[in-house]
Design an enzyme around this catalytic site. Structure first.
Site, PDB file in Angstrom:
ATOM      1  N   ASP A  82       0.886  -1.160   0.000  1.00 43.77           N
ATOM      2  CA  ASP A  82       0.000   0.000   0.000  1.00 43.77           C
ATOM      3  C   ASP A  82       0.929   1.216   0.000  1.00 43.77           C
ATOM      4  OD1 ASP A  82      -1.582   2.118   0.588  1.00 43.77           O
ATOM      5  OD2 ASP A  82      -2.310   1.355   2.523  1.00 43.77           O
ATOM      6  N   HIS A 165       5.093   8.293 -24.138  1.00 41.43           N
ATOM      7  CA  HIS A 165       5.506   7.153 -24.971  1.00 41.43           C
ATOM      8  C   HIS A 165       5.512   7.494 -26.465  1.00 41.43           C
ATOM      9  CE1 HIS A 165       1.147   6.355 -25.353  1.00 41.43           C
ATOM     10  NE2 HIS A 165       1.452   5.641 -26.413  1.00 41.43           N
ATOM     11  N   GLU A 203      -8.651   7.060 -32.508  1.00 43.30           N
ATOM     12  CA  GLU A 203      -8.621   5.701 -31.956  1.00 43.30           C
ATOM     13  C   GLU A 203      -9.989   5.058 -32.122  1.00 43.30           C
ATOM     14  OE1 GLU A 203      -6.207   5.416 -28.125  1.00 43.30           O
ATOM     15  OE2 GLU A 203      -7.101   7.396 -27.986  1.00 43.30           O
ATOM     16  N   HIS A 227       0.918  13.938 -25.586  1.00 42.63           N
ATOM     17  CA  HIS A 227       1.335  13.343 -26.861  1.00 42.63           C
ATOM     18  C   HIS A 227       1.274  14.345 -28.024  1.00 42.63           C
ATOM     19  CE1 HIS A 227       1.023   9.850 -24.470  1.00 42.63           C
ATOM     20  NE2 HIS A 227      -0.241   9.590 -24.666  1.00 42.63           N
TER      21      HIS A 227
HETATM   22  C1  BG6 Z   1      -2.482   7.133 -23.521  1.00 45.07           C
HETATM   23  C2  BG6 Z   1      -3.859   7.646 -23.214  1.00 45.07           C
HETATM   24  O1  BG6 Z   1      -1.514   7.988 -22.999  1.00 45.07           O
HETATM   25  O2  BG6 Z   1      -2.305   7.015 -24.922  1.00 45.07           O
HETATM   26  C3  BG6 Z   1      -4.909   6.736 -23.828  1.00 45.07           C
HETATM   27  O3  BG6 Z   1      -4.050   7.737 -21.816  1.00 45.07           O
HETATM   28  C4  BG6 Z   1      -4.651   6.508 -25.289  1.00 45.07           C
HETATM   29  O4  BG6 Z   1      -6.214   7.274 -23.618  1.00 45.07           O
HETATM   30  C5  BG6 Z   1      -3.199   6.116 -25.558  1.00 45.07           C
HETATM   31  O5  BG6 Z   1      -5.527   5.491 -25.745  1.00 45.07           O
HETATM   32  C6  BG6 Z   1      -2.885   6.125 -27.048  1.00 45.07           C
HETATM   33  O6  BG6 Z   1      -1.601   5.593 -27.269  1.00 45.07           O
HETATM   34  P1  BG6 Z   1      -1.258   4.866 -28.641  1.00 45.07           P
HETATM   35  O7  BG6 Z   1       0.199   4.568 -28.564  1.00 45.07           O
HETATM   36  O8  BG6 Z   1      -2.122   3.632 -28.703  1.00 45.07           O
HETATM   37  O9  BG6 Z   1      -1.608   5.828 -29.732  1.00 45.07           O
END
Ligand code: BG6
Length: 472
Positions: A82, A165, A203, A227
């Site tokens: 925790d 990412h 998406e 992003h």
């Molecule tokens: C994440 C978001 O950071 O990125 C998500 O929280 C989103 O909501 C995702 O679906 C999209 O990442 P990728 O690499 O699939 O385009």
């Protein structure tokens, strides 16, 4: 390279889908050090073997059969903790402070602070140990600053790795190569020759299972703050003096600082918010995001960068869930030639040049130029758009996190976001949220499986697949 990874949120969705598979690929490709070990931390009770079994069952596809999976599982120890219990965390984890470690917080941001305190008490944030954080860093500028103050009380910026990412995706790195490795492109990379820039992240997936988080954040905070603004910054930044972490991040920060804050008067013209209702995606019925949530699952924003290079060039940012097709791309549209000299006056044929970088579902880069394929009759030159494929990507597709994990273990911050970038991004996002509040900008419904509310039509690039990418 550090060889101890503490993974918080080890039973979470991100860890299952991306983080452990990334480690698996890195082990398979012999990228990790000999003594590499993973300390997995989650809330659920598991013994070490129990967690290993749990994880084995969740690894999908080819990865399940690879010898690397056994190798990875052997290296994992598990602790159910925790994180609010600072002493408990410190007592359980101090045994791993014998070697420099990388602690990776794949947890909601409200756990950053207690996790940091527990790690500090365990001696796991002493130099040269490092801390990796997942987005979102806060909910607005103020909360981001509070989180940052907590982090800074435990370690300095050079050891804090904020993950986005998208920066680990191969085409994004290729964008830098294209921009700064080619005089040809750099010469025209400005308002005189560029008409507009589109950044789209569409998406097919929905909010499923993350309603609570989404109700608080919405697409603007979830996708645009990080992003999409990182993509924008890489496209718009000045050439860095060198390819090192701070030279690049200095330039990105300048772009983010130059974003024109949105005002309530502009909100109606420069943005659209949408929320999906029941519909059909990929031939399957999809349930709408509850009307009780007054938050957007789709957002379109026209961003303006108030600096010398980009004056007057709109950057259209569009992202949405439950769209008809997955499409993540950047389109740079150049201006038309200044004077059309060919026989056909038909301006249809004078299609402006375009650079299109696709990140998903395919990773491609194409430059569309005009050329003459054939002269149908003497004296007439017919021009057609011709696309050059500039994709120079490695044949093996990698998970974006693979590159980022290696860089964090090595200590290279180039692809990680710096504190001042996060702040500059929040400052702009906060201006939009404030403008929406002041203008009462409504969240418009759109059926799942459509390209957002009709009001957003002007924001959508023509490259999006018609009919959801399926054959009619
Ligand atoms: C994440 C978001 O950071 O990125 C998500 O929280 C989103 O909501 C995702 O679906 C999209 O990442 P990728 O690499 O699939 O385009």
């Amino acid at each position: 390279m550090h060889d101890t990874l503490l993974l918080f949120g080890a039973t979470g969705d991100l860890a299952q889908r991306y983080l452990f598979p990334s480690l698996l690929h890195l082990l398979r490709d012999r990228q990790l050090p000999e003594g590499f070990r993973v300390v997995a931390i989650g809330r659920s009770e598991h013994s070490d073997d129990g967690f290993r079994d749990w994880l084995r069952n969740r690894i999908q596809g080819e990865d399940r059969n690879a010898g690397a999976l056994d190798d990875l599982l052997r290296r994992i120890r598990y602790h159910a903790l925790d994180l609010q219990d600072i002493d408990g965390v410190a007592a359980a984890l101090s045994q791993y402070a014998d070697r420099p470690a990388v602690s990776y917080l794949s947890t909601p941001p409200n756990l950053f602070e207690p996790a940091c305190r527990g790690l500090k008490a365990a001696g796991l944030l002493e130099a040269p140990s490092r801390l990796v954080l997942e987005k979102p860093i806060g909910h607005d500028l103020e909360s981001a600053r509070a989180i940052d103050a907590t982090l800074k009380s435990a370690l300095d910026e050079s050891r804090i790795f904020r993950i986005d990412h998208y920066l680990g995706k191969a085409p994004v790195q290729n964008l830098l190569a294209l921009r700064f490795g080619n005089a040809l492109l750099e010469a025209v990379w400005q308002h005189r020759w560029i008409d507009s820039v589109d950044i789209v992240v569409a998406e097919t997936g929905g909010v499923d299972g993350r309603e609570g988080y989404y109700a608080d954040y919405g697409a603007l905070r979830d996708m645009v703050q990080n992003h999409m603004l990182q993509l924008l910054a890489l496209i718009a930044m000045e050439p860095p003096a060198a390819m090192d972490a701070d030279s690049i991040r200095d330039e990105k920060r300048k772009v983010l600082r130059a974003l024109r804050p949105m005002t309530a008067e502009e909100a109606g013209n420069d943005s659209v918010r949408g929320r999906y209702t029941d519909g059909v995606v990929d031939g399957k019925a999809a349930k709408g995001f509850g009307r009780e949530y007054d938050v957007e699952t789709f957002v379109a924003v026209r961003a303006w960068i108030d600096n010398w290079r980009w004056a007057g060039v709109p950057f259209r940012l569009v992202t949405g869930k439950r769209m008809p097709a997955r499409a993540t791309e950047v389109i740079v549209r150049f201006k038309p030639v200044t004077h059309w000299v060919f026989d056909r006056p038909d301006k249809q044929h004078a299609r402006p040049n375009r650079l299109r970088m696709r990140l998903q579902p395919e990773e491609t880069i194409e430059l569309t130029l005009m050329g003459s394929l054939a002269a149908p009759e003497w004296g007439a030159t017919e021009l057609e758009p011709m696309s050059l494929d500039l994709s120079m990507l490695p044949p093996k597709r990698r998970i974006a996190y693979e590159r980022l994990m290696i860089d964090a273990l090595k200590g290279d911050q180039t692809l990680f976001v710096r504190d001042d970038e996060v702040e500059a991004a929040w400052r702009w996002i906060d201006s939009i949220n404030a403008a929406w509040r002041a203008a009462g900008t409504p969240v418009q419904d759109y059926p799942a499986g459509s390209w957002g509310p009709p009001e957003a039509a002007d924001f959508l690039p023509t490259t999006l697949p018609v009919n959801g990418g399926r054959k009619p």
